[in-house]
Scaffold this active site. Structure first.
Site, short mmCIF file in Angstrom:
data_model
loop_
_atom_site.label_atom_id
_atom_site.label_comp_id
_atom_site.label_asym_id
_atom_site.label_seq_id
_atom_site.Cartn_x
_atom_site.Cartn_y
_atom_site.Cartn_z
N CYS A 2 -35.76 -23.42 20.50
CA CYS A 2 -36.79 -22.39 20.51
C CYS A 2 -37.60 -22.52 19.22
O CYS A 2 -37.36 -23.40 18.41
CB CYS A 2 -36.15 -21.02 20.60
SG CYS A 2 -34.98 -20.86 21.97
N ARG A 27 -41.43 -26.62 21.92
CA ARG A 27 -39.99 -26.58 21.64
C ARG A 27 -39.25 -25.70 22.65
O ARG A 27 -38.05 -25.85 22.84
CB ARG A 27 -39.75 -26.04 20.23
CG ARG A 27 -40.30 -26.92 19.15
CD ARG A 27 -40.11 -26.27 17.78
NE ARG A 27 -38.71 -26.26 17.40
CZ ARG A 27 -38.16 -27.13 16.57
NH1 ARG A 27 -38.88 -28.10 16.06
NH2 ARG A 27 -36.89 -27.05 16.26
N TRP A 74 -36.38 -20.72 24.73
CA TRP A 74 -35.85 -21.57 25.79
C TRP A 74 -34.50 -20.98 26.14
O TRP A 74 -33.59 -20.96 25.33
CB TRP A 74 -35.72 -23.01 25.29
CG TRP A 74 -35.31 -23.99 26.33
CD1 TRP A 74 -36.11 -24.66 27.20
CD2 TRP A 74 -33.97 -24.44 26.60
NE1 TRP A 74 -35.37 -25.51 27.99
CE2 TRP A 74 -34.05 -25.39 27.65
CE3 TRP A 74 -32.72 -24.15 26.07
CZ2 TRP A 74 -32.94 -26.03 28.17
CZ3 TRP A 74 -31.60 -24.78 26.58
CH2 TRP A 74 -31.71 -25.71 27.62
N ASN A 99 -32.85 -18.74 16.68
CA ASN A 99 -32.61 -20.01 17.36
C ASN A 99 -31.14 -20.34 17.23
O ASN A 99 -30.53 -20.08 16.19
CB ASN A 99 -33.41 -21.15 16.72
CG ASN A 99 -34.89 -21.04 16.96
OD1 ASN A 99 -35.35 -20.19 17.72
ND2 ASN A 99 -35.65 -21.90 16.30
N GLY A 100 -30.56 -20.97 18.26
CA GLY A 100 -29.16 -21.37 18.20
C GLY A 100 -28.31 -20.63 19.19
O GLY A 100 -28.80 -19.93 20.08
N GLU A 483 -34.41 -45.86 30.39
CA GLU A 483 -35.44 -45.03 29.78
C GLU A 483 -36.57 -44.75 30.79
O GLU A 483 -37.10 -43.64 30.85
CB GLU A 483 -35.99 -45.71 28.53
CG GLU A 483 -37.17 -45.02 27.87
CD GLU A 483 -36.87 -43.62 27.35
OE1 GLU A 483 -37.83 -42.95 26.92
OE2 GLU A 483 -35.69 -43.20 27.37
N LYS A 487 -37.74 -41.02 31.98
CA LYS A 487 -39.11 -40.54 31.84
C LYS A 487 -39.64 -40.02 33.18
O LYS A 487 -40.29 -38.99 33.25
CB LYS A 487 -40.02 -41.65 31.32
CG LYS A 487 -39.85 -41.96 29.85
CD LYS A 487 -40.38 -40.82 29.00
CE LYS A 487 -39.77 -40.85 27.62
NZ LYS A 487 -38.38 -40.40 27.56
N GLU A 490 -37.96 -36.72 34.09
CA GLU A 490 -38.28 -35.66 33.13
C GLU A 490 -39.59 -34.97 33.46
O GLU A 490 -39.69 -33.74 33.40
CB GLU A 490 -38.41 -36.24 31.72
CG GLU A 490 -37.15 -36.33 30.92
CD GLU A 490 -37.43 -36.83 29.51
OE1 GLU A 490 -37.01 -36.14 28.56
OE2 GLU A 490 -38.07 -37.89 29.35
N HIS A 506 -22.97 -53.44 44.20
CA HIS A 506 -21.72 -52.70 44.04
C HIS A 506 -21.87 -51.22 44.33
O HIS A 506 -21.09 -50.40 43.85
CB HIS A 506 -21.14 -52.91 42.64
CG HIS A 506 -20.74 -54.32 42.37
ND1 HIS A 506 -19.68 -54.93 43.00
CD2 HIS A 506 -21.27 -55.25 41.55
CE1 HIS A 506 -19.56 -56.17 42.57
NE2 HIS A 506 -20.52 -56.41 41.69
N LYS A 605 -38.13 -29.77 23.30
CA LYS A 605 -38.28 -30.96 22.48
C LYS A 605 -37.10 -31.19 21.55
O LYS A 605 -36.50 -32.26 21.53
CB LYS A 605 -39.58 -30.87 21.68
CG LYS A 605 -39.88 -32.10 20.83
CD LYS A 605 -40.18 -33.31 21.69
CE LYS A 605 -40.58 -34.52 20.88
NZ LYS A 605 -40.70 -35.71 21.74
#
Length: 610
Positions: A2, A27, A74, A99-100, A483, A487, A490, A506, A605
């Protein structure tokens, strides 16, 4: 995850708070709010959704004040509701943002309910507000009440508090989450990120673990975890307003993709200036710490973890040392076997990733003293906790989906592999010259890959209606496939998975049909013929292939096989170049689907919670 901003000044701080929250919105962004001291009142406005909705409400209600705090959230504890949005208020007297995550919030909630406190939210944060109010009601001043309360919290926090009993100061505290103080003339600030206050000041103090700060108009006092007043260094931030503006681009992600040639050039500048892989690039003690290491342990999360997976190939092939790569959140919860002669490398764009920071602490507790951080943010927590550091110099990265941070991490890790190889006598002068030349030409090769964008836009239109995708790569390019899949999911919300191409038979081959696009990273390296065989397995099942290859790979498109060629194969640094097309594919697929590219749902973020 946040964002926090606070201000005290001889001017109206509401515009400062709102502008700061807009810059922090990347964020965390499911709700936002501000609280100000206006005369004898604590006034608050909160809204779910974006900062703009809260701003409109604040303007409609005529918010003005000379002291206040703000927050973008968030969600962790409790759903996305106005009642759960910050700031939280206790008894109409004290407002707090946080935050946290507080791990013992249930225990504290039960205790406070017995003391007569009623809770309006489902959050752990409201516990902190009531706990501080409880101690203030017992006669403690706000600073002492905060210091007393936080000693009873278990978990991670960054908080800012204002109280109408003491309207001349903001109290801030941190443990495990980033928080800084901004210094102005006749005004001072608190923020979780310097971008929130860069419009007002670039002079900042980074609070350390356990610090509390008393922030007034005319000065700041900082106290350590024991309550002793301490002096913390004042830094001049190099974050510029221009780096936080979009300019000619539609989204920050697009801007940051196109900034990669410059970001890479800046990251390798010191290497080029030295014309050598010098241990001093990593710090004054690097030569002594790196010369006789027996292996490398890399700890990271998300995209940084994929950078570490790529580095494993380089470290083992170039330096001849065993290298393990582990997800930081897993490493910290298992009984690891430590070798003190191994180098522990932590990778974090923000330098504040909680799982990575805790993994580093755990590694040090096991006896690892040879620690190196690769990070994009100077003076953040992880570099400060490491013996050695290499800053990637990517500049501010605003888009949630990491792009330039990833490619600059790759460059830093390649530099580490070559430097260690040289220290251990495994890098000949000819090889060093070859690798330096490859780095020197890398920004140009990345720019050539960016020039493929028009072709990738056409591919993205074909991806837009899809629900699933498969990415394949082999060897050092397998992490680039990982990656690419990350992306795509996301920001476009297309479900995507990545596999080593040799693993296709497999299990994953069962998924392949005409509705499942298969993206293949197929550079012109020693594994190309193997990858071609894997592509035939896809075509035989009716799968549609989208192949990123090199100009000199000598195969072209055919029915069901789409090919885009990057510039000539650039050798050992090919993973950096091939990261560009998969970034562009994800970006343009998301654009075609109409998703919020810079602020994808449910994500944030800087991951400063567990």
């Amino acid at each position: 995850m946040c964002g926090i901003v606070g201000a005290i000044a001889d001017r109206d701080v509401v515009p400062v708070l709102i502008e700061g929250l807009k810059r922090l919105e990347y964020r965390g962004y499911d709700s936002a709010g501000i609280a100000v001291l206006d005369g004898d009142d604590v006034r608050r406005v909160r809204r779910t959704g974006r900062v703009a909705e809260m701003e409109a409400a604040a303007q409609a209600q005529g918010f003005q004040a000379r002291i206040g705090i703000g927050h973008t959230r968030w969600a962790t504890h409790g759903g996305v509701t106005e009642a759960n949005a910050h700031p939280h208020i206790s008894y109409g007297e004290l407002a707090l943002v946080h935050n946290g995550i507080i791990e013992n919030h249930d225990e504290q909630r039960a205790r406070l309910q017995q003391l007569g406190y009623a809770f309006e939210s489902q959050t752990d944060t409201e516990v902190i507000a009531h706990l501080i109010h409880h101690y203030q009601a017992q006669g403690m001043d706000l600073l002492v009440a905060v210091q007393t309360a936080v000693r009873e919290l278990t978990g991670a926090y960054a908080i800012a508090v204002v109280s109408k009993r003491e309207p001349g100061r903001v109290i801030a505290a941190r443990m495990g989450c980033p928080l800084l103080v901004g210094l102005g003339e006749g005004e001072n600030f608190v923020a979780s990120d310097v971008s929130a206050i860069v419009q007002a000041t670039r002079r900042v103090i980074f609070l350390e673990e356990g610090d509390t700060a008393e922030v007034g108009r005319d000065g700041v006092r900082v106290f350590d975890a024991l309550g002793a007043q301490v002096e913390r260094e004042v830094h001049l931030s190099d974050v510029s307003l221009s780096s936080l503006e979009l300019g000619p681009y539609r989204h920050f992600m697009q801007k940051e993709i196109h900034e990669q040639p410059r970001a890479i050039a800046d990251t390798i500048e010191a290497v080029m200036d030295n014309s050598a892989f010098a241990p001093a690039l990593f710090g004054a003690a690097a030569e002594a710490l790196l010369r006789d290491i027996e292996g490398v342990q890399i700890l990271a999360c998300g995209t940084s973890y994929y950078a570490g997976l790529t580095a494993r190939y380089w470290i083992e092939a170039i330096a001849g040392l065993p290298c393990t790569v582990e997800i930081a959140s897993e490493y910290r919860y298992r009984k690891a076997v430590a070798n003190p002669r191994h180098l522990v490398v932590t990778i974090s764009q923000s330098g504040e990733t909680l799982d990575t920071m805790e993994a580093l602490k755990y590694a040090k507790s096991l006896g690892h003293e040879r620690t190196l951080s690769i990070c994009n943010v100077p003076e953040s927590a992880i570099p400060r906790a490491s013996r050695l550091v290499y800053y990637t110099r990517a500049g501010a990265e605003i888009g949630v989906a990491s792009t330039k941070a990833f490619t600059t991490q790759l460059v830093a890790l390649f530099t580490l592999a070559a430097t260690v190889a040289k220290l251990q006598g495994r890098l000949t002068p000819g090889q060093e010259s070859e690798y330096l030349d490859a780095l020197r030409h890398l920004p140009g090769s990345v720019q050539h890959a960016l020039n493929l964008e028009p072709q990738i836009v056409a591919w993205a239109e074909r991806f837009a209606p899809k629900q699933h995708a498969l990415f394949l790569g082999r060897g050092v390019h397998y992490p680039i496939a990982l990656e690419g899949a990350l992306k795509l999911k996301e920001i476009s919300y297309i479900h995507a998975e990545a596999y080593p191409a040799g693993e296709l038979k497999h299990g994953p081959l069962a998924l392949v049909d005409a509705a499942m696009p298969v993206v293949v990273i197929a550079p012109n390296d020693s594994l190309l013929e193997k990858v071609k065989s894997n592509m035939q397995e896809v075509r035989a099942r009716g799968g549609e292939l989208f192949v990123f290859t090199d100009e000199d790979s000598q195969f072209g498109p055919s029915e069901g096989v789409h090919v885009i060629r990057a510039p000539r194969h650039v050798g050992v640094l090919s993973p950096v170049v091939h990261a560009i097309p998969v970034q562009l594919l994800a970006y343009h697929a998301a654009l075609a689907r109409g998703t919020d590219v810079d602020k994808p749902r449910n994500l944030a973020k800087s991951v400063t919670v567990e």
